[in-house]
Design an enzyme around this catalytic site. Structure first.
Site, PDB file in Angstrom:
ATOM      1  N   ASP A 113      -4.167 -12.713   4.480  1.00 46.81           N
ATOM      2  CA  ASP A 113      -5.306 -12.190   5.227  1.00 46.81           C
ATOM      3  C   ASP A 113      -6.656 -12.521   4.574  1.00 46.81           C
ATOM      4  O   ASP A 113      -7.707 -12.094   5.056  1.00 46.81           O
ATOM      5  CB  ASP A 113      -5.171 -10.669   5.471  1.00 46.81           C
ATOM      6  CG  ASP A 113      -4.724  -9.912   4.244  1.00 46.81           C
ATOM      7  OD1 ASP A 113      -4.655 -10.498   3.145  1.00 46.81           O
ATOM      8  OD2 ASP A 113      -4.438  -8.698   4.390  1.00 46.81           O
ATOM      9  N   HIS A 124       0.808  -1.230   0.000  1.00 44.73           N
ATOM     10  CA  HIS A 124       0.000   0.000   0.000  1.00 44.73           C
ATOM     11  C   HIS A 124       0.845   1.286   0.000  1.00 44.73           C
ATOM     12  O   HIS A 124       0.289   2.372  -0.022  1.00 44.73           O
ATOM     13  CB  HIS A 124      -0.933   0.048   1.219  1.00 44.73           C
ATOM     14  CG  HIS A 124      -1.934  -1.073   1.258  1.00 44.73           C
ATOM     15  ND1 HIS A 124      -2.792  -1.340   0.205  1.00 44.73           N
ATOM     16  CD2 HIS A 124      -2.210  -1.994   2.214  1.00 44.73           C
ATOM     17  CE1 HIS A 124      -3.561  -2.390   0.526  1.00 44.73           C
ATOM     18  NE2 HIS A 124      -3.221  -2.805   1.722  1.00 44.73           N
ATOM     19  N   HIS A 137      -6.384  -7.558   0.285  1.00 50.50           N
ATOM     20  CA  HIS A 137      -6.559  -6.147  -0.085  1.00 50.50           C
ATOM     21  C   HIS A 137      -5.937  -5.882  -1.456  1.00 50.50           C
ATOM     22  O   HIS A 137      -4.930  -6.505  -1.822  1.00 50.50           O
ATOM     23  CB  HIS A 137      -5.878  -5.243   0.950  1.00 50.50           C
ATOM     24  CG  HIS A 137      -6.408  -5.405   2.339  1.00 50.50           C
ATOM     25  ND1 HIS A 137      -5.836  -6.278   3.243  1.00 50.50           N
ATOM     26  CD2 HIS A 137      -7.451  -4.834   2.969  1.00 50.50           C
ATOM     27  CE1 HIS A 137      -6.513  -6.220   4.392  1.00 50.50           C
ATOM     28  NE2 HIS A 137      -7.513  -5.354   4.247  1.00 50.50           N
ATOM     29  N   ASP A 144      -2.938 -11.000  -1.753  1.00 43.38           N
ATOM     30  CA  ASP A 144      -3.410 -10.448  -0.478  1.00 43.38           C
ATOM     31  C   ASP A 144      -4.914 -10.151  -0.601  1.00 43.38           C
ATOM     32  O   ASP A 144      -5.403  -9.868  -1.689  1.00 43.38           O
ATOM     33  CB  ASP A 144      -2.632  -9.143  -0.239  1.00 43.38           C
ATOM     34  CG  ASP A 144      -2.760  -8.588   1.161  1.00 43.38           C
ATOM     35  OD1 ASP A 144      -1.795  -8.720   1.933  1.00 43.38           O
ATOM     36  OD2 ASP A 144      -3.828  -7.999   1.473  1.00 43.38           O
TER      37      ASP A 144
END
Ligand SMILES: [Zn+2]
Length: 383
Positions: free
Chosen positions: A258, A133, A171, A169
């Site tokens: 995650d 990110h 996200h 991931d």
């Protein structure tokens, strides 16, 4: 065939916002200890990380941002300035020595990259990285410097090679995507939970790159509560199509875990089956299309007791060509961490699904995912 290499040093655990923050690098040590106890990782497989220089960080980061991170880590930056750089937010609070501790993670990823690009090995793993990110001029979502983007730019500039970035991931891999959004020399691929209810909110099918880079950003947003079968179907089909379209020299994978159903931060419903299969499929694709060249990093993963060490171990085992183990975890690992765990500690390598509830709307979710897959494949098959 060369032996894979594993980048690790206890100094990497120092990247820590505060004692209650969900991003906890103790998971690196736990994974390393699990692999050691299993007999599949030995001291001779491990290389120590080097530090990244300012010049290397500047491959993708703005110099004023790097300066701001240095000052924030010394407590010398005003609240207002910190805010403008995404520092000292609830997600990404500033901490002492944050520049030095963050650049260690970048250095670790660069150590993995150099081991592969200089020909010492075909496959290398640095679980400390995967901070996808981070933006060029702003910290975001637990990430300060974007190790993966620095590493990919390093491969492009120094070695002149084409990198396919694969991000599994939960996200969206937004930081890496935006940094390479306008180039056709890097392809970014991210499969993630739709941004409708989840940070960072981006990663829709229609984000495909701009200018020269159009068609070189690939996004596969899956519905909340997606399960193994639907996820793996989409992943395998689109990943191989992306490789065939882009023809990379090297695969760089981000391995956040995650998306596991026991992760507290997201809403996907994947089990150990997916995390056994993802790295084995990447390994197979690397052997088939990139002469085995594969660099892997970590990423998200916030259930450090029940999920991360077992799932991350699978990446290393895949690189070694070892099938997913079954049955009890090594006793030494159980004795070391079981008593410290605040939650039920797992006993087996694979998930035992006693608390996995049947997913409501299963058919509807898989159907929706399938129609997304059809559209994504049309994009990937366009010339
Ligand atoms: Zn994540």
């Amino acid at each position: 065939m060369t032996s894979p290499l594993y980048v690790y040093d206890d100094s990497l655990l120092k990247y820590r916002f505060h004692s209650k923050h969900p991003f906890n690098q103790m998971r690196l040590k736990m994974t390393t200890d699990l692999l050691m106890a299993s007999g599949h990782l030995s001291a001779s497989d491990i290389i120590k990380p080097r530090e990244a220089t300012d010049e290397e960080l500047e491959l993708v980061h703005k110099s004023d941002f790097i300066e701001a991170v240095k000052l924030a880590g010394e407590g010398k930056l005003s609240e207002e300035k910190m805010e403008s750089y995404g520092l000292n937010t609830e997600d990404t609070p500033s901490f002492e020595g944050m520049h030095e501790k963050s650049r260690m993670l970048v250095g670790a990823t660069l150590s993995a990259v150099e081991a592969v690009m200089d020909g010492r090995t075909d496959k290398a793993l640095s679980l400390a990285g995967g901070l996808h990110h981070g933006f060029s001029g702003r910290a975001s979502g637990f990430c300060i410097y974007n190790d993966s983007a620095v590493a990919i730019e390093h491969i492009r500039k120094k070695y002149g090679k084409r990198v396919l970035y694969i991000d599994t991931d939960a996200h969206h891999g937004d930081g890496v995507q935006w940094i390479f959004y306008d180039t056709n020399e890097v392809m970014t691929y991210s499969i993630h939970e739709t941004g409708r209810y989840l940070f960072p909110g981006t990663g829709s099918l229609t984000e495909r790159g701009t200018e020269e880079g159009f068609g070189f950003a690939v996004n596969l947003p899956v519905d909340a509560f997606t399960e193994d079968e639907s996820f793996l179907e989409i992943f395998k089909e689109t990943f191989e199509a992306a490789i065939r379209k882009f023809q990379p020299d090297v695969i760089f994978s981000q391995n956040g875990v995650d998306a596991h159903f026991r992760d507290p931060m997201t809403h996907l419903a994947l089990t150990s089956r997916t995390f056994e299969e993802i790295p084995r499929f990447v390994n197979e694709m690397a052997d088939k299309y990139t002469d085995g060249k594969w660099i892997a990093v970590g990423g998200g993963g916030y259930n450090i007791w029940q999920v991360v060490p077992r799932m991350w171990s699978q990446i290393w085992l895949s690189m070694k060509g070892i099938p997913a183990p079954r049955g009890p975890l090594p006793e030494a690992f159980m004795d070391q961490y079981g008593p410290k765990s605040p939650v039920d500690f797992p006993r087996n390598w694979e998930d035992v699904l006693t608390d996995y509830n049947d997913i409501p709307r299963r058919e509807e979710i898989s159907e929706k995912n399938r129609s997304m897959l059809t559209r994504a494949m049309l994009h990937l098959e366009e010339q």
